[in-house]
Design a protein around this motif. Structure first.
Motif, PDB file in Angstrom:
ATOM      1  N   GLY A  11      29.750 -21.668  -9.595  1.00 10.34           N
ATOM      2  CA  GLY A  11      28.827 -22.738  -9.966  1.00 10.34           C
ATOM      3  C   GLY A  11      27.391 -22.382  -9.635  1.00 10.34           C
ATOM      4  N   VAL A  12      27.191 -21.745  -8.480  1.00 11.97           N
ATOM      5  CA  VAL A  12      25.845 -21.312  -8.115  1.00 11.97           C
ATOM      6  C   VAL A  12      25.365 -20.218  -9.067  1.00 11.97           C
ATOM      7  N   TRP A  13      26.291 -19.342  -9.513  1.00  7.04           N
ATOM      8  CA  TRP A  13      25.919 -18.366 -10.544  1.00  7.04           C
ATOM      9  C   TRP A  13      25.415 -19.089 -11.791  1.00  7.04           C
ATOM     10  N   SER A  14      26.094 -20.164 -12.157  1.00  5.91           N
ATOM     11  CA  SER A  14      25.668 -20.936 -13.320  1.00  5.91           C
ATOM     12  C   SER A  14      24.317 -21.604 -13.081  1.00  5.91           C
ATOM     13  N   VAL A  15      24.066 -22.042 -11.841  1.00  6.07           N
ATOM     14  CA  VAL A  15      22.737 -22.569 -11.511  1.00  6.07           C
ATOM     15  C   VAL A  15      21.686 -21.492 -11.770  1.00  6.07           C
ATOM     16  N   GLY A  16      22.003 -20.278 -11.333  1.00  9.49           N
ATOM     17  CA  GLY A  16      21.080 -19.176 -11.582  1.00  9.49           C
ATOM     18  C   GLY A  16      20.894 -18.918 -13.066  1.00  9.49           C
ATOM     19  N   ALA A  17      21.999 -19.002 -13.833  1.00  5.94           N
ATOM     20  CA  ALA A  17      21.896 -18.800 -15.280  1.00  5.94           C
ATOM     21  C   ALA A  17      21.027 -19.875 -15.920  1.00  5.94           C
ATOM     22  N   VAL A  18      21.178 -21.129 -15.463  1.00  8.79           N
ATOM     23  CA  VAL A  18      20.327 -22.214 -15.973  1.00  8.79           C
ATOM     24  C   VAL A  18      18.871 -21.945 -15.612  1.00  8.79           C
ATOM     25  N   LEU A  19      18.639 -21.553 -14.362  1.00 11.19           N
ATOM     26  CA  LEU A  19      17.282 -21.240 -13.929  1.00 11.19           C
ATOM     27  C   LEU A  19      16.687 -20.125 -14.780  1.00 11.19           C
ATOM     28  N   GLY A  20      17.469 -19.062 -14.965  1.00  9.23           N
ATOM     29  CA  GLY A  20      16.987 -17.968 -15.797  1.00  9.23           C
ATOM     30  C   GLY A  20      16.767 -18.397 -17.233  1.00  9.23           C
ATOM     31  N   GLY A  21      17.695 -19.223 -17.763  1.00 10.17           N
ATOM     32  CA  GLY A  21      17.537 -19.713 -19.127  1.00 10.17           C
ATOM     33  C   GLY A  21      16.301 -20.560 -19.298  1.00 10.17           C
ATOM     34  N   LEU A  22      16.021 -21.417 -18.322  1.00  9.92           N
ATOM     35  CA  LEU A  22      14.810 -22.244 -18.378  1.00  9.92           C
ATOM     36  C   LEU A  22      13.551 -21.382 -18.297  1.00  9.92           C
ATOM     37  N   MET A  23      13.590 -20.387 -17.413  1.00 11.95           N
ATOM     38  CA  MET A  23      12.441 -19.481 -17.306  1.00 11.95           C
ATOM     39  C   MET A  23      12.218 -18.738 -18.620  1.00 11.95           C
ATOM     40  N   GLY A  24      13.322 -18.247 -19.214  1.00 10.32           N
ATOM     41  CA  GLY A  24      13.214 -17.518 -20.470  1.00 10.32           C
ATOM     42  C   GLY A  24      12.749 -18.403 -21.613  1.00 10.32           C
ATOM     43  N   SER A  25      13.285 -19.643 -21.672  1.00  5.02           N
ATOM     44  CA  SER A  25      12.873 -20.568 -22.726  1.00  5.02           C
ATOM     45  C   SER A  25      11.401 -20.928 -22.598  1.00  5.02           C
ATOM     46  N   ALA A  26      10.969 -21.170 -21.352  1.00  4.46           N
ATOM     47  CA  ALA A  26       9.554 -21.488 -21.137  1.00  4.46           C
ATOM     48  C   ALA A  26       8.657 -20.314 -21.508  1.00  4.46           C
ATOM     49  N   ALA A  27       9.078 -19.112 -21.122  1.00  2.70           N
ATOM     50  CA  ALA A  27       8.292 -17.927 -21.458  1.00  2.70           C
ATOM     51  C   ALA A  27       8.224 -17.719 -22.968  1.00  2.70           C
ATOM     52  N   ALA A  28       9.356 -17.992 -23.658  1.00  2.00           N
ATOM     53  CA  ALA A  28       9.357 -17.861 -25.109  1.00  2.00           C
ATOM     54  C   ALA A  28       8.428 -18.884 -25.750  1.00  2.00           C
ATOM     55  N   GLY A  29       8.509 -20.140 -25.266  1.00  5.49           N
ATOM     56  CA  GLY A  29       7.663 -21.189 -25.817  1.00  5.49           C
ATOM     57  C   GLY A  29       6.187 -20.954 -25.576  1.00  5.49           C
ATOM     58  N   LEU A  30       5.858 -20.361 -24.420  1.00  4.38           N
ATOM     59  CA  LEU A  30       4.457 -20.075 -24.074  1.00  4.38           C
ATOM     60  C   LEU A  30       3.996 -18.718 -24.605  1.00  4.38           C
ATOM     61  N   ARG A  31       4.899 -18.012 -25.258  1.00  2.00           N
ATOM     62  CA  ARG A  31       4.610 -16.694 -25.823  1.00  2.00           C
ATOM     63  C   ARG A  31       4.131 -15.700 -24.749  1.00  2.00           C
ATOM     64  N   VAL A  32       4.755 -15.778 -23.564  1.00  2.00           N
ATOM     65  CA  VAL A  32       4.458 -14.802 -22.511  1.00  2.00           C
ATOM     66  C   VAL A  32       5.014 -13.456 -22.946  1.00  2.00           C
ATOM     67  N   PRO A  33       4.257 -12.383 -22.848  1.00  2.00           N
ATOM     68  CA  PRO A  33       4.782 -11.062 -23.227  1.00  2.00           C
ATOM     69  C   PRO A  33       6.086 -10.764 -22.496  1.00  2.00           C
ATOM     70  N   LEU A  34       7.059 -10.239 -23.222  1.00  2.00           N
ATOM     71  CA  LEU A  34       8.377 -10.011 -22.655  1.00  2.00           C
ATOM     72  C   LEU A  34       8.336  -9.086 -21.448  1.00  2.00           C
ATOM     73  N   ALA A  35       7.517  -8.044 -21.502  1.00  2.00           N
ATOM     74  CA  ALA A  35       7.439  -7.095 -20.380  1.00  2.00           C
ATOM     75  C   ALA A  35       6.935  -7.784 -19.116  1.00  2.00           C
ATOM     76  N   LEU A  36       5.909  -8.607 -19.237  1.00  2.00           N
ATOM     77  CA  LEU A  36       5.381  -9.325 -18.080  1.00  2.00           C
ATOM     78  C   LEU A  36       6.405 -10.314 -17.542  1.00  2.00           C
ATOM     79  N   HIS A  37       7.041 -11.026 -18.435  1.00  2.00           N
ATOM     80  CA  HIS A  37       8.059 -12.004 -18.057  1.00  2.00           C
ATOM     81  C   HIS A  37       9.179 -11.351 -17.243  1.00  2.00           C
ATOM     82  N   LEU A  38       9.712 -10.226 -17.721  1.00  2.00           N
ATOM     83  CA  LEU A  38      10.833  -9.581 -17.032  1.00  2.00           C
ATOM     84  C   LEU A  38      10.393  -8.877 -15.749  1.00  2.00           C
TER      85      LEU A  38
END
Length: 412
Positions: A146-173
């Motif tokens: 379940g905590v792994w899934s929390v991490g996946a949600v956290l990562g998914g939210l970070m990735g979605s926000a970065a995509a929406g804000l058009r943060v360069p992929l290299a900087l994001h990762l």
């Protein structure tokens, strides 16, 4: 000089070890799921079809399959604590190659390396979690997943926000790798010391020499060899785990592409498919130990298979952004306890050397991650992505049938 942790009520050291291994599960989930919501952008940048993108995605499970069977040997050599913690650091660094892939072959190669590292880390963190579970003398593995899934949600939210804000992929990762790499190193300090079987009863431990690995793995539960019933049980458990992997990959790899392509959702909304899936799976896993204790593994897993099949089937029958997000959520909730149940059953399977069942089922689990992108990508180009996602419904039906191999009681 090796140290052991005494069996009985959890000590402060055991509680810290549980928190530390949970932190590793979280960072492991968050690091890679930062990448997943960026798949539509990566696919567009590579200018490839669904089938070709699906082939590229198989780099991850192929790397995992090739490296997965080495996990037991690596853990015996370096111990699960070191492999889990420092493996996460190396895996996060490996994700930095993804933004610089010039074509789909290079992208698949980067995923191959990340998948190989993740396979070894996954077995190591589960092995260490099972060490802690033996001290607690009750199920905690669902909560760790379940905590792994929390991490996946956290990562998914970070990735979605970065995509929406058009943060360069290299900087994001790069930010993701630095953050989660440091967290993993800090967690390492609080993991359990000593050999991998230190928490087992003395009669089940393998003889060891000094601080090195066990001289021979113990065989639990009698003299049966690795044949007959044990092989059939492992095969059934492996198929169950592969179904869980197929569903997780369908939500992770294709959810955002389905919403953005077939349903015309914007980048930030499309990224919420994986978030909906992982939020529901997180809720199911965090409550899963208590539910399994009450109703038993077989009943919970079988009910979950029905829920996933019906929920995703209804969502695909009536396609919209709202119904699709609900369908992914029901699939995540339905499959929440499947993989932990299969891993626990395999690790305690009588007649096998310690760690063999977990390693084999973990390896077969990766087969599901290999099958999913090939199957969904092929059907998507042949028919539609909507049809390809019927694989989730099929996995639910198979799970209902094979759940009988799980003991219908709480794990001991």
């Amino acid at each position: 000089m090796s140290a052991t942790v005494p069996l009985g009520a959890p000590t402060r050291q055991a509680r810290l070890a549980r928190a530390a291994v949970a932190t590793l599960f979280l960072t492991n989930g968050a690091a890679f799921f930062n990448v997943v919501p960026r798949y539509p952008q990566i696919k567009a940048d590579l200018d490839v079809s669904n089938a070709v993108f699906g082939v590229a995605l198989t780099g991850y499970p192929i790397g995992a399959l090739l490296a997965g069977l080495l996990a037991g040997a690596v853990i015996r050599r370096f111990r699960s604590a070191r492999v889990a913690a420092f493996g996460i650091v190396v895996a996060t660094v490996a994700t930095l190659a993804i933004p610089f892939a010039p074509n789909w072959i290079a992208f698949g190669g980067a995923l191959f390396v990340v998948g190989a590292l993740d396979a070894v880390v996954d077995v190591a963190q589960n092995a260490h979690g099972l060490r802690v579970q033996r001290i607690y003398r009750r199920s905690i593995l669902n909560s760790l997943h379940g905590v792994w899934s929390v991490g996946a949600v956290l990562g998914g939210l970070m990735g979605s926000a970065a995509a929406g804000l058009r943060v360069p992929l290299a900087l994001h990762l790069a930010v993701s790798a630095a953050l989660f790499g440091v967290v993993a190193v800090v967690a390492y300090r609080f993991l359990l010391p000593g050999p991998e079987d230190a928490e087992r009863p003395a009669e089940d431990r393998a003889p060891a020499s000094g601080d090195g690995p066990p001289a021979a793995p113990p065989v639990r539960g009698g003299p049966r060899s690795f044949t007959g019933p044990a092989v059939r049980m492992l095969a059934a458990l492996g198929v169950l785990a592969a179904c869980g992997a197929l569903v997780e990959d369908a939500g992770a790899s294709w959810g955002a592409i389905y919403l953005s392509g077939d349903l015309y959702a914007d980048a930030a909304t499309a990224g919420m498919a994986v978030v909906a899936f992982q939020v529901a799976m997180t809720a199911g896993r965090l409550t899963g130990d208590r539910v399994v204790d009450r109703f038993g593994q077989r009943t919970v897993v079988r009910t979950g298979g029905v829920l996933a099949a019906v929920g995703m089937g209804a969502a695909l029958a009536v396609p919209s952004v709202a119904t699709s997000l609900a369908g992914f959520a029901l699939a995540g909730l339905g499959f929440a306890t499947l993989v932990p149940a299969a891993m626990h059953t395999a690790d305690e399977l009588p007649g096998l050397p310690a760690g063999t069942g977990l390693t084999v089922v973990s390896w077969l689990l990766r087969g599901g991650f290999l099958l999913s992108p090939l199957l969904v990508g092929f059907v998507a180009d042949l028919v539609s992505l909507r049809a390809g996602l019927l694989s989730v419904v099929l996995a639910g039906v198979i799970t209902v049938v094979l759940a009988r191999v799980l003991v219908n009681r709480a794990p001991a």
